[in-house]
Design an enzyme around this catalytic site. Structure first.
Site, PDB file in Angstrom:
ATOM      1  N   HIS A   1     105.661 119.216  47.847  1.00 27.01           N
ATOM      2  CA  HIS A   1     106.962 119.718  47.437  1.00 27.01           C
ATOM      3  C   HIS A   1     106.958 121.243  47.352  1.00 27.01           C
ATOM      4  O   HIS A   1     107.941 121.844  46.943  1.00 27.01           O
ATOM      5  CB  HIS A   1     107.363 119.125  46.077  1.00 27.01           C
ATOM      6  CG  HIS A   1     107.451 117.636  46.095  1.00 27.01           C
ATOM      7  ND1 HIS A   1     106.359 116.831  45.877  1.00 27.01           N
ATOM      8  CD2 HIS A   1     108.488 116.801  46.341  1.00 27.01           C
ATOM      9  CE1 HIS A   1     106.722 115.553  45.971  1.00 27.01           C
ATOM     10  NE2 HIS A   1     107.997 115.512  46.254  1.00 27.01           N
TER      11      HIS A   1
ATOM     12  N   TYR B   1     107.178 117.725  54.970  1.00 24.91           N
ATOM     13  CA  TYR B   1     107.483 116.503  55.704  1.00 24.91           C
ATOM     14  C   TYR B   1     107.830 116.770  57.168  1.00 24.91           C
ATOM     15  O   TYR B   1     107.878 115.837  57.976  1.00 24.91           O
ATOM     16  CB  TYR B   1     108.669 115.773  55.060  1.00 24.91           C
ATOM     17  CG  TYR B   1     108.474 115.334  53.631  1.00 24.91           C
ATOM     18  CD1 TYR B   1     107.244 115.476  52.987  1.00 24.91           C
ATOM     19  CD2 TYR B   1     109.524 114.781  52.914  1.00 24.91           C
ATOM     20  CE1 TYR B   1     107.079 115.078  51.672  1.00 24.91           C
ATOM     21  CE2 TYR B   1     109.365 114.373  51.590  1.00 24.91           C
ATOM     22  CZ  TYR B   1     108.133 114.534  50.978  1.00 24.91           C
ATOM     23  OH  TYR B   1     107.967 114.137  49.672  1.00 24.91           O
TER      24      TYR B   1
END
Length: 728
Positions: free
Chosen positions: A520, A475
């Protein structure tokens, strides 16, 4: 208008041909009924506009002489001088690169600052320039409460939101702030920049915050000249996009009309100051002298459009208002303009003999100051507040306790990000901190990494010590410019006048058993490793994590350091090392005041056959492999880098020479990964032994068991280690 000569001639002809006005009025009286603008202020606005216009002319002249290096013009945007006049000199400003008028007008409000000299020294890249020391031409100076910005498109808007929020939060936490509690933060930008994703995200975050009733004293100013380099902005687009946003007061005015611009700016500033709510001031302006340098507008703009812009020249409009109100005669207006021009030209001639930056050391001096002794002293200052522990802790527990200890130590420290407050983080790392320290210091944000980092950047300027969390390494990439272009450059482009200390916590790397896939399990750190001055911490062990976090917070507080703290997700709750139930990955919480100096590695074992250099998840894998190698009679020592920037070169070289064989165990990608830097550091330092490296593949991490096909594993490490021993 294609040239400075033609623009100058137009002013003289247009103003010289004006009819005289009435008898001279009282300069303290409004220049027009119903206006807040008085004659004395209008005269000051005109002088600032004239300075800005002549500075643009001088920049082009200096370029022709071979002594000028920046030609982005403010010509046509000089209406922003009225904006400065409507604000207080203690209102922090983050400015558009066409803000010459604003800068000159603000300088007139603060004794002892010569904007002409400031700007020209910047154009000449002179080491004597008082803003960035010749490192870049920027509008900024601490005495003027103007935070220097580069030419990146709208990248300063997230920071502007952070400044606006930080002023109030600093006051609430009783932390010293350079600006008064009722200050208005102003950020200006162009119409083309308004469509940039950074601007859109920052303005959305502003509205999102204000919509919740949180005070946001931010004045957003769009200087709309209708074109971005050569691409027209659709007429009406800015108004349609921002005119009806919830929580955002919209005002529009002709930025070429000094009375309209001043009155609108005064209304907007008053609204923001009194209500502590954001406003969007949309000023219609024009652009002269092209985008920059040799840009020839005639190649992409119609003659009729250029002529229409010329008829709106804000400098002519201000002179006409002065003449029409009787404050000046036409001849006096031209003479006043000429006097400014003569002063600017003389200053430009003197500036050509200025001294340029002469060495790499001089250029880099303010980039990232390092004072390890002072950092060590600051790191131990909170020893009496160290968290009490009962038995060994996991990595997640160590970070949690360290955050609590440091929140106790640093009154201005704030922890924030997605889900860090009430939930306590996705992995529980911030659990209990909001209940303990309150929502003013530990709080949730919207899901926008650019805004999260911008709030941190601005908060650092207001006296806070921000610790933002980026939920996953993947992110971070869409917001990397907030670190690269904004955070890391702040001290560099302000010669240390401004700094934005921050420690960015990032949950990263892979090995979550394939859970979540790429977003992730991201192992890409190359985008961070090449940012000058950035500190990158990568703890693997619980005790190191706490001690290194102490170092990062101390470095941020003492040196204004920008730190990224990479936390291996897969090790957060790991307890065992070799066998189930052995508790080998747990560790005691470090003693009060213990810290790890930046750029110092940690070694395990005393083997003389092989040195394994690693970090993060690679440490656990390497220690497991080293134990198996020992069974076969191979003595390996394992070196945990701990810091990816600055690399612990001295420790690395010493440990490498002890065995003469180095295997770099790098869980990141083969291309752009950490191992490239390690091998280069050893080679540059003259290491003559054997070197090999094992890495993960140049691939994104897929979902499920397929992740194991691209990630580095223990069998690969063990095979490479044995192969290196057989090589000689």
């Amino acid at each position: 208008m294609s040239t400075a000569t033609e623009l100058d001639r137009h002013f003289r002809e247009a103003v010289g041909g004006l009819p005289g006005g009435p008898a001279r009025p009282d300069p303290a009286a409004p220049v027009r009924a119903g206006s807040q603008l008085d004659g004395a202020t209008l005269l000051a606005i005109f002088d600032a506009q004239a300075e800005s216009r002549h500075l643009d002319f001088a920049a082009r002249w200096m370029q022709q002489q071979g002594g000028g290096y920046y030609t982005i013009s403010s010509a046509g945007h000089e209406g922003n001088a009225a904006l400065a006049a409507a604000l207080r000199p203690t209102d922090p400003a983050l400015l558009h690169y066409r803000s010459g008028g604003f800068y000159c007008a603000r300088a007139r409000q603060v004794p002892g600052v010569d904007p002409v000299r400031d700007v020209l020294l910047g154009v000449a890249a002179s080491a004597d320039e008082p803003i960035a020391g010749g490192r870049h031409k920027v509008f900024g100076r601490a005495e003027l409460a103007i935070v220097p910005q580069t030419s990146t498109i709208a990248s300063h808007l997230p920071r502007a939101l952070g400044v606006a929020l930080g002023i109030g939060r600093s006051a609430k936490l009783e932390v010293a702030c350079p600006w008064p509690r009722d200050a208005v933060t102003v950020a200006s930008f162009g119409d083309a920049s308004a469509s940039h994703s950074t601007a859109v995200g920052a303005i959305n975050a502003t509205c999102h915050t204000a919509y919740q009733g949180i005070p946001v004293p931010l004045l957003l100013v769009c200087e709309d000249n209708g074109i971005g380099i050569s691409v027209p902005t659709p007429p009406g687009w800015v108004a349609a996009s921002f005119g009806t946003r919830p929580g955002l007061h919209y005002l529009a005015a002709d930025g070429c009309d000094p009375i309209a611009a001043y009155d609108a700016a005064a209304r907007a500033a008053s609204l923001v100051r009194s209500r502590r709510q954001p406003a969007f001031l949309h000023l219609s302006v024009v652009r002269f002298l092209g985008h920059a340098g040799s840009d020839a507008e005639a190649a992409y703009r119609a003659p009729a459009d250029l002529a229409a812009d010329l008829a709106r020249d804000p400098l002519v409009a201000t002179a006409a208002t002065l003449v029409g109100s009787g404050l000046l005669t036409p001849a006096e207006a031209v003479a006043r303009y000429d006097a400014v021009g003569e002063r600017v030209r003389e200053a430009a001639e003197q500036t050509l003999s200025g001294r340029p930056l002469a060495s790499a050391a001089e250029v880099m001096a303010p980039l990232a100051p390092r004072h390890p002794e002072r950092v060590a002293e600051r790191a131990t200052a909170g020893a009496d507040r160290a968290a009490a522990t009962e038995g060994p802790v996991t990595l997640a527990q160590a970070v949690n306790r360290a955050l609590g200890e440091l929140l106790d130590t640093f009154p201005g420290m704030c922890v924030f990000g997605e889900d860090v407050g009430r939930k306590g983080g996705v992995y529980g790392v911030t659990k209990g901190l909001q209940q303990r320290f309150g929502p003013a210091r530990v709080f949730d944000t919207l899901l926008d990494e650019q805004s999260i980092l911008g709030v941190a950047l601005g908060g650092g300027l207001t006296g806070l010590l921000p610790v933002p969390e980026i939920q996953y390494l993947a992110y971070l990439h869409n917001a990397a410019d907030q670190i690269r272009g904004e955070a890391a450059t702040q001290q560099f482009f302000s010669a240390g006048q401004f700094r934005n200390p921050m420690v960015v916590r990032v949950a990263g790397y892979a090995y979550q058993k394939g859970f979540g896939g790429h977003f992730h399990n991201d192992n890409a750190v190359g985008a961070l490793r090449d940012i000058p001055g950035l500190v990158i911490a990568s703890p693997a062990r619980p005790d190191d994590a706490a001690a290194m976090l102490r170092t990062c917070l101390a470095a941020a507080a003492e040196d204004g350091s920008v730190c990224v703290f990479l936390e291996p997700i897969a090790l957060y709750h790991t307890r065992d090392l070799h066998d189930d139930g052995d508790g080998g990955w747990l560790a005691g919480y470090p003693e009060p005041g213990a810290h790890v100096p930046a750029g110092r590695a940690r070694s395990y074992g005393d083997g003389t056959d092989l040195t394994m250099v690693t970090f993060g998840n690679g440490l656990r894998m390497s220690l497991r492999v080293a134990r198996r190698l020992a069974v076969g009679g191979i003595g390996a020592r394992v070196v945990d880098l701990r810091w990816l920037a600055p690399l612990p070169v001295d420790d690395l070289l010493r440990e490498a020479r002890l065995t003469g064989r180095v295997l770099v165990v790098d869980e990141t990608r083969r291309t752009g990964g950490v191992s490239e830097g390690v091998v280069a550091a050893l080679t540059d330092a003259g290491y003559a032994g054997l070197i090999a490296r094992v890495t993960s593949k140049d691939s994104f991490v897929p979902l499920g068991p397929a992740a194991n096909t691209v990630l580095l594993d223990e069998p690969t490490i063990e095979k490479a280690a044995i192969g290196l021993l057989d090589a000689r």
